[in-house]
Design an enzyme around this catalytic site. Structure first.
Site, PDB file in Angstrom:
ATOM      1  N   THR A 350      39.080  66.613  89.307  1.00  0.00           N
ATOM      2  CA  THR A 350      39.600  68.047  89.701  1.00  0.00           C
ATOM      3  C   THR A 350      38.404  69.130  89.416  1.00  0.00           C
ATOM      4  O   THR A 350      38.319  70.033  90.097  1.00  0.00           O
ATOM      5  CB  THR A 350      40.842  68.472  89.079  1.00  0.00           C
ATOM      6  OG1 THR A 350      40.870  68.047  87.809  1.00  0.00           O
ATOM      7  CG2 THR A 350      41.860  67.995  89.985  1.00  0.00           C
ATOM      8  N   GLU A 351      37.318  68.654  88.549  1.00  0.00           N
ATOM      9  CA  GLU A 351      36.227  69.678  88.341  1.00  0.00           C
ATOM     10  C   GLU A 351      35.144  68.485  87.798  1.00  0.00           C
ATOM     11  O   GLU A 351      35.516  67.649  86.877  1.00  0.00           O
ATOM     12  CB  GLU A 351      36.500  70.572  87.294  1.00  0.00           C
ATOM     13  CG  GLU A 351      37.009  71.733  87.687  1.00  0.00           C
ATOM     14  CD  GLU A 351      37.304  72.811  86.618  1.00  0.00           C
ATOM     15  OE1 GLU A 351      36.298  73.115  85.898  1.00  0.00           O
ATOM     16  OE2 GLU A 351      38.158  73.782  86.739  1.00  0.00           O
ATOM     17  N   ASN A 352      34.041  68.809  88.326  1.00  0.00           N
ATOM     18  CA  ASN A 352      32.739  68.022  87.785  1.00  0.00           C
ATOM     19  C   ASN A 352      31.502  68.817  88.451  1.00  0.00           C
ATOM     20  O   ASN A 352      31.574  69.200  89.596  1.00  0.00           O
ATOM     21  CB  ASN A 352      32.787  66.663  88.135  1.00  0.00           C
ATOM     22  CG  ASN A 352      31.696  65.847  87.462  1.00  0.00           C
ATOM     23  OD1 ASN A 352      30.837  65.040  88.581  1.00  0.00           O
ATOM     24  ND2 ASN A 352      31.621  65.800  86.107  1.00  0.00           N
TER      25      ASN A 352
END
Length: 441
Positions: A350-352
């Site tokens: 969901t975040e990178n």
């Protein structure tokens, strides 16, 4: 070069992400004060005492920003709602102008063929609730459930996915034990209460949203690979403690209905009354799980009270945040989560992403380090998928340069460069690389 969309399963989803306070402009639309406004106004807390009053002015420029997401070829947009914008006092009266903004935003996503991926809370607690103890107060779980109900009533019929709280570790530990984020406390009792209450609020919100007919409900936690500084037993033990409070506490609460012993040895005297009775709510069924991953930490023992550890500099190349680039950690956590906690549950990155300096020349913004970072982390994710881990989507952080919390506007994570004087948006080379990868140009 980034891997092509055709290198992934047909149903694999790509998206990008932002958060409300970091981009919207909190001075607009009748939003109430948040604890980030007061934290930033306190000398020494934020670089140059910068705040989110204007940020990227997404509140007025949202159509342009959604056009950028769609033009890149992304399938989903992960956004958050501001509690203080919707309910300026955190409870009671709803700010119609703020709720209308999110109504238009979701409709704008759907008009562009984007799946709305909602996060209810990304760190901007209404100041009025901070005055009442904020995350230290058990009542916040029920105040948050009321906020979830307001959002579900207005937006729930058009939301593709929803998660209650972004990165519980940052909401609780980073903010109440280390003091780096609002409310800026350094207190173990406050931390123990906040870490438990954020999970209770998560479970209450899941119940409310599901009762309102919302589907595809999940959770989003952040993870950092805990690596011992050396082979000594002391470093190994310190690393296990770091892993317990950073990587295991929240996921074990949700999926195992327990907390790690390495944490409870210190937290037990400070936990809220009857905390064990809350796991039925904390462990509410989820439809998916999301992990945010950026880096690793090298852990050494320290002659300090629990957790008796310190972080030391590692040897790998680093981002503008000083974070080591360690793609192997993403593979590690995807496989570990599926093996130890989530099983067949769909997983999403969901975040990178990374902060890096931009080189502006001839109207172009070059960011080759960011392209390499995405390439290597996508490769690590694909290895996990090849081993059978059910990864179903990947979200870049972030769509555009924005307010980076205590670091003000210094660190740039965006695919789109933002001139914070003019607010002009300029797609970077990394944005164009995603366009190529997703088949949009």
């Amino acid at each position: 070069m980034l891997p092509k969309r055709t290198d992934f399963p047909n149903d694999f989803l790509f998206g990008t992400a932002t958060s409300a306070y970091q981009i919207e402009g909190h001075a607009f639309g009748g939003a109430g004060p948040s604890h980030w406004d007061t934290f930033a106004a306190t000398p020494g807390n934020v670089v140059r005492a910068e705040n989110g009053a204007t940020a990227c002015d997404h509140y007025h420029r949202w159509e342009e920003d959604l056009d950028l997401i769609a033009a890149a070829g992304f399938d989903c947009y992960r956004f958050s709602t501001s509690w203080a914008r919707v309910m300026p006092e955190g409870r009671g009266a709803v700010n119609a102008e703020g709720l209308d903004f999110y109504d238009r935003l979701v409709d704008g996503m759907l008009e562009r063929g984007l799946k709305p991926a909602l996060t209810l809370y990304h760190w901007e607690l209404p100041a009025a609730l901070s005055d009442k103890g904020g995350w230290r107060n058990r009542d916040i779980a029920f105040w948050f459930a009321d906020f979830a109900q307001v959002i579900a009533d207005r937006l729930g019929d058009r939301i593709w996915s929803a998660a209650p709280i972004n990165e519980p570790w940052c909401v609780s530990w980073l903010s109440h034990f280390e003091g780096h984020h609002a409310p800026g406390l350094r207190d173990i009792r406050a931390t123990a209460h906040a870490m438990h209450h954020v999970l209770l609020a998560h479970g209450q919100a899941i119940r409310v949203m599901r009762d309102h007919g919302m589907k595809n409900l999940g959770a989003v936690c952040n993870f950092e690979a805990s690596l011992p500084a050396d082979d000594s037993p002391e470093a190994q033990a310190a690393t296990a403690r770091h892993d317990a409070y950073y990587n295991r506490f929240f996921v074990e609460g949700m999926f195992k209905r327990r907390y790690p012993e390495e944490v409870m040895v210190a937290f037990a005297p400070h936990m809220p009354a009857n905390w064990e009775d809350d796991f039925a709510v904390i462990g509410e069924r989820l439809d998916w799980f999301g992990l945010n991953y950026y880096t690793c930490k090298r852990i050494a023992p320290a002659e300090d009270p629990w957790p008796a550890l310190r972080e030391i500099e590692g040897p790998l190349p680093k981002t503008a945040m000083g974070w080591e680039v360690y793609p192997e950690g993403l593979h590690h956590f995807l496989t570990r989560l599926a093996r130890d906690y989530t099983g067949d549950l769909p997983l999403y990155v969901t975040e990178n992403g990374m902060a890096s300096p931009d080189v502006i020349a001839g109207g172009k913004v070059e960011d080759p380090q960011r392209i390499a970072y995405y390439r290597d982390h996508l490769a690590a994710m694909r290895r996990a998928m090849a081993e059978g881990v059910p990864v179903k989507g990947y979200f870049c952080w972030s769509l555009m340069d924005n307010y980076e919390w205590a670091l003000g506007y210094e660190k740039r994570f965006g695919l789109v460069h933002v001139d914070f004087e003019t607010l002009q948006r300029t797609p970077k080379a990394s944005y164009l690389a995603w366009q190529d990868a997703l088949g949009s140009r």
